[in-house]
Design a protein around this motif. Sequence first.
Motif, PDB file in Angstrom:
ATOM      1  N   TYR A 197      -6.956  61.071  48.796  1.00 28.88           N
ATOM      2  CA  TYR A 197      -5.686  61.328  48.125  1.00 28.88           C
ATOM      3  C   TYR A 197      -5.857  61.300  46.612  1.00 28.88           C
ATOM      4  CZ  TYR A 197      -0.712  61.103  47.018  1.00 28.88           C
ATOM      5  OH  TYR A 197       0.529  61.385  46.519  1.00 28.88           O
TER       6      TYR A 197
ATOM      7  N   THR B 172      -7.861  64.473  45.310  1.00 27.75           N
ATOM      8  CA  THR B 172      -7.224  65.785  45.489  1.00 27.75           C
ATOM      9  C   THR B 172      -5.901  65.921  44.742  1.00 27.75           C
ATOM     10  OG1 THR B 172      -6.243  64.988  47.566  1.00 27.75           O
ATOM     11  CG2 THR B 172      -8.273  66.278  47.722  1.00 27.75           C
ATOM     12  N   THR B 173      -5.255  64.815  44.421  1.00 28.58           N
ATOM     13  CA  THR B 173      -3.931  64.918  43.799  1.00 28.58           C
ATOM     14  C   THR B 173      -3.892  64.426  42.364  1.00 28.58           C
ATOM     15  OG1 THR B 173      -3.188  62.746  44.607  1.00 28.58           O
ATOM     16  CG2 THR B 173      -2.825  64.649  46.055  1.00 28.58           C
ATOM     17  N   THR B 174      -5.027  63.981  41.831  1.00 30.24           N
ATOM     18  CA  THR B 174      -5.089  63.584  40.422  1.00 30.24           C
ATOM     19  C   THR B 174      -5.570  64.774  39.617  1.00 30.24           C
ATOM     20  OG1 THR B 174      -5.620  61.297  41.027  1.00 30.24           O
ATOM     21  CG2 THR B 174      -6.063  61.959  38.761  1.00 30.24           C
TER      22      THR B 174
ATOM     23  N   GLY C 184      -5.300  69.011  38.383  1.00 26.28           N
ATOM     24  CA  GLY C 184      -5.566  70.255  39.084  1.00 26.28           C
ATOM     25  C   GLY C 184      -7.023  70.341  39.494  1.00 26.28           C
TER      26      GLY C 184
ATOM     27  N   LYS D 273      -2.250  54.597  41.688  1.00 29.72           N
ATOM     28  CA  LYS D 273      -1.881  55.754  42.506  1.00 29.72           C
ATOM     29  C   LYS D 273      -1.658  55.356  43.959  1.00 29.72           C
ATOM     30  CE  LYS D 273      -2.848  60.679  42.781  1.00 29.72           C
ATOM     31  NZ  LYS D 273      -1.655  61.028  41.990  1.00 29.72           N
TER      32      LYS D 273
ATOM     33  N   SER E 227       1.212  76.487  47.914  1.00 26.43           N
ATOM     34  CA  SER E 227       0.093  75.765  47.307  1.00 26.43           C
ATOM     35  C   SER E 227      -1.235  76.170  47.932  1.00 26.43           C
ATOM     36  CB  SER E 227       0.305  74.254  47.444  1.00 26.43           C
ATOM     37  OG  SER E 227       1.437  73.833  46.701  1.00 26.43           O
TER      38      SER E 227
ATOM     39  N   ASP F  19      -4.210  75.203  45.454  1.00 26.22           N
ATOM     40  CA  ASP F  19      -3.662  74.075  44.702  1.00 26.22           C
ATOM     41  C   ASP F  19      -3.611  72.848  45.603  1.00 26.22           C
ATOM     42  OD1 ASP F  19      -2.296  72.305  43.106  1.00 26.22           O
ATOM     43  OD2 ASP F  19      -0.424  73.460  43.051  1.00 26.22           O
TER      44      ASP F  19
ATOM     45  N   ARG G  39      -3.471  69.693  44.699  1.00 27.37           N
ATOM     46  CA  ARG G  39      -2.458  68.755  44.213  1.00 27.37           C
ATOM     47  C   ARG G  39      -1.079  69.138  44.739  1.00 27.37           C
ATOM     48  NH1 ARG G  39      -1.635  68.065  37.823  1.00 27.37           N
ATOM     49  NH2 ARG G  39      -1.491  70.326  38.068  1.00 27.37           N
TER      50      ARG G  39
ATOM     51  N   GLY H 244       1.361  67.046  46.978  1.00 30.35           N
ATOM     52  CA  GLY H 244       2.660  66.818  46.361  1.00 30.35           C
ATOM     53  C   GLY H 244       3.823  67.203  47.259  1.00 30.35           C
TER      54      GLY H 244
END
Length: 703
Positions: free
Chosen positions: A366, A369-371, A373, A388, A438, A443, A445, A449
């Motif tokens: 997590y 992949t989400t911190t 782009g 996070k 996404s 994408d 993130r 998200g």
Amino acid sequence: MSTDEFPTDQPAVVTCGLPYANGDLHIGHLRGYIGADAFSRALETLGQETAYVCGSDMHGTPVAVNAEQQGVDPEDFALDWHEQYEETFPQFNVEFDNYGHTHDETNTELTQEIVRTLDEEGYIYEKEIQVAYDPDADQYLPDRYVEGTCPYCGEKARGDECDEGCQRHLEPGEVEDPTSTITGNPAEYRERTHKFFEVSEFADFLTEFLDGLEGTSNARNQPRQWIEDGLQDWCITRDMDWGIDYPTAEGEDESELVLYVWVDAPIEYVASTKQYSERVGTDEFDWEQVWKGDGEIMHIIGRDIIQHHTIFWPAMLEGVGYNKPRGIAATGFITINGKGLSTSRNRAIWAKEYLDEGFHPDLLRYYLTTTGGLQQDVDFSWDAFQEKVNGELVGTVGNFWYRSLLFAYRNYEGTPETDVSEEVRERIEGAIGDARESVNDYDLRGIGGAATELAQFGNEYIQRNEPWKLTDDEPEKAAQVIRDCVQIAKAVGVLIEPIAPDKAQNLWEQLGEDGAVADAHLEDALEAPPRNFDEPGELFAKIEDDRVEELNEKLEERVAAAGDDDGEDADEETESDDTAADESDSMADTDDLEALADERIGFEDFQDLDIRVGRIESAEGIEGADDLARLEVDIGFETRQVVAGIKQLHDLEELPGEKCILLANMEKAELFGVESNGMILAAGEEADLLTTHGDAEVGEKVR
């Protein structure tokens, strides 16, 4: 290959850069493999037929050099690392459909077949070149056996790459002032006959290829400069024993040369797909439909190997009539506590170390992949990791899952018997649409998200309706609220599966669902959950402050023990996901930077600058201007039209939604007939747009 939105009717292959069988894996490597795994899983949630393949890169001089230093056979040396990688990847829920290696029979035969075809088609020729030679060792010096000076930027360089400067691929004989890494003595250049692939013949094709390429903007834009500068033909053979032999025609003497590692390495993508087809049968997955037909091919790579994947590799594929990649996404690097990753100084978070600390792999998945782009550099620190995990996974996703399912279990023994409200159905449909968009935008993130934001909505929804106050006075409304929340919980599980597959499966089972959540498609998020389920458990645990302090101390001790000195970071590394510990890129030397201004300004002068946080709403090129783009930038009080010289340096379609920093009280100007009301701030020749690290609101002033 199509240009239709995913899912398409054609099979897809997702690959990531091959790990070099030469050292331990760390989170810099894992970012790419986890990212490609998440993208592959996300495609499958859309209903896309997908295979995720990879393999260990066994050849090349680093393997030969290190094996020689340890006194072992290079094949045994590389196979040992290959087997370790096979064990490590599943521990991070990275599930390849096939994982091979470049020295196996499939890749060897396929590589020789492709090179032979390129030769028959007239794309390979012989040429006398200067090759470094060590007279004391009586040995030619390919690639990592020689070091010297880059002829393009003057920095220290290895034989095949300017790793500390401009990062250009270097051909044999290009390095100036060569030195043998075997003896440390100066090397001399001698003439030697080698084979060349005529890349220059593919310039027009490659320009057209890049025009249609999907993925990240850096993978599309960086190669254009190499084409404009004039493509150089590529030496594809080396003077060494370890590697795949250059194929000779029947009756010819066996060649003394082996193929350059960057010939056989990408062919492993094809070979691994072929092995997968042979294992499951072509009725289930046909490798030829992908590589020789019109399937979808997507590569997730490190940005230091963009040239190999966007120039050499598609030219090879075109030369033999194979299908070309639809998308190439290049990841940024990983830094540790704001500093370049340095394996020699042990400034790294190793894969084994992370697991030994007892953290669940989905937490790291997590975070990575989400911190930021996909193409942005990501800084890892245990403090940021804690923030996070505690904020988004524990506080948002986990909190919503647990409170919703626990209330449902205690009051209804599962899912209340009523339909989902229209409000919640529409909100879930919106999240499904966000996830689908996404995936098509590469994408990661955004994929994560979509799930987290839906969970946030769920928390707000249950708090707004307070079903615990309704159970006695308005039982039907209470049941409706909890029915909605259980549906949201299921939807979040489906949406987050590509990012956190194990935790999503845990939720799936707590809901009483059959089978695997990995088999669910996005539309299943709206299917009714089972009527009954057991009491749920909490799926995420908070990371405590004292735990983070302990981890920081361990890292600091390791770095200190390795002899780290903040004043001497000459070997700082920002490693990509496709290379091992010694395959690194050094941080830029200050010799390349513009000199500091001698003239100082006072604080009052600085206060006169009105610098604001903005958000780009739209971006389009200005007709007739090679470099200029027109941006609409929201700065809170109003939306400004700004002209910026970023047309060739950024994918304009990817900019809307990105935060930027704007000098708001810049005098208005007119460029190519378009008024510019402000100035976007950027750094360097690549116009790296400045943005904010945290959550500063649009319109806030930079002080």
